[in-house]
Design a protein around this motif. Sequence first.
Motif, PDB file in Angstrom:
ATOM      1  N   ASP A 201       1.295  -3.942   6.297  1.00 19.57           N
ATOM      2  CA  ASP A 201       1.166  -2.771   5.431  1.00 19.57           C
ATOM      3  C   ASP A 201       2.148  -2.851   4.254  1.00 19.57           C
ATOM      4  OD1 ASP A 201      -0.216  -0.498   4.681  1.00 19.57           O
ATOM      5  OD2 ASP A 201       1.058   0.880   5.784  1.00 19.57           O
ATOM      6  N   TYR A 204       4.924  -1.094   2.452  1.00 19.76           N
ATOM      7  CA  TYR A 204       5.415   0.002   3.305  1.00 19.76           C
ATOM      8  C   TYR A 204       5.847  -0.529   4.675  1.00 19.76           C
ATOM      9  CZ  TYR A 204       2.500   1.998  -0.293  1.00 19.76           C
ATOM     10  OH  TYR A 204       1.928   2.273  -1.509  1.00 19.76           O
ATOM     11  N   ARG A 212      11.684  -3.009   1.227  1.00 18.14           N
ATOM     12  CA  ARG A 212      10.326  -3.442   0.923  1.00 18.14           C
ATOM     13  C   ARG A 212       9.826  -4.380   2.011  1.00 18.14           C
ATOM     14  NH1 ARG A 212       8.866  -7.313  -4.120  1.00 18.14           N
ATOM     15  NH2 ARG A 212       9.904  -8.761  -2.708  1.00 18.14           N
TER      16      ARG A 212
END
Length: 252
Positions: A201, A204, A212
């Motif tokens: 993801d 995120y 990050r």
Amino acid sequence: MLVDTHAHLHSDAFKDDLNEVIERAKKVGVLYIIEAGLDLETNKKVLELAKKFSIIKPSLGVYPTDATKLTNEELESSLNFIRQNKDSIIAIGEVGLDFNEGRETEKQQREIFQKVINLAQEIKKPLIIHSRKAEEECVQMLESSTLKKVIFHCFNGNFKLVKRIENKNWFLSIPPIILRSLHFQGIVNNVSIENLLTETDSPYLAPPPKTRNEPAFVKLAVERIAEIKNLTFEETQNLIFKNFQNVFLKQF
Ligand SMILES: [Zn+2]
């Protein structure tokens, strides 16, 4: 032989160093990154990225909450864009239901999601599901379909729902936050390895909060799955890669 089945590399978070990010992923052994679009604009970026980097496989989506803001014509053209690009994409997603902000748009979200399910059946593509505070509703709607290839991304539903997903022989993709998430550790403990995939993801959900995330970190998820399942790292990545092949690389 690692796979990241859910990333958003079109995000601004990668605008300065995407080449390095991809190189780091390759270096740890990532073979495929599924890049998920959210709307017409990001779907176009997803297709461009897939042309530029062979490691990136495109998945086009309509993000559930954003889609409720579209007019009927805009929604239809978003769905048509996916239909027109069916031969270049590996999946449809991310799509689903999201009642995190309440249920005012529930009826509309369900109508849109039903259209997406119909589209997946029509063009025969796997569905990558986002289901925040709407896990049971998502599972229920999908159980009423004939879809065989469904991947629940970052699934936060309860274990009864997890079992229903496993019983349908669908998939749960496990992110690197499994390192600090008892919920995902529990899923891996309770579900057969044949129903697991891995994802990040990115940008995120990085394992250390507020940093990050990037596809190379998918390795951390595989390491933790291996520990829980009492398998070697090699065995685990091979089994997950086999799942990936069955879902995404084989014809329906
Ligand atoms: Zn996502």
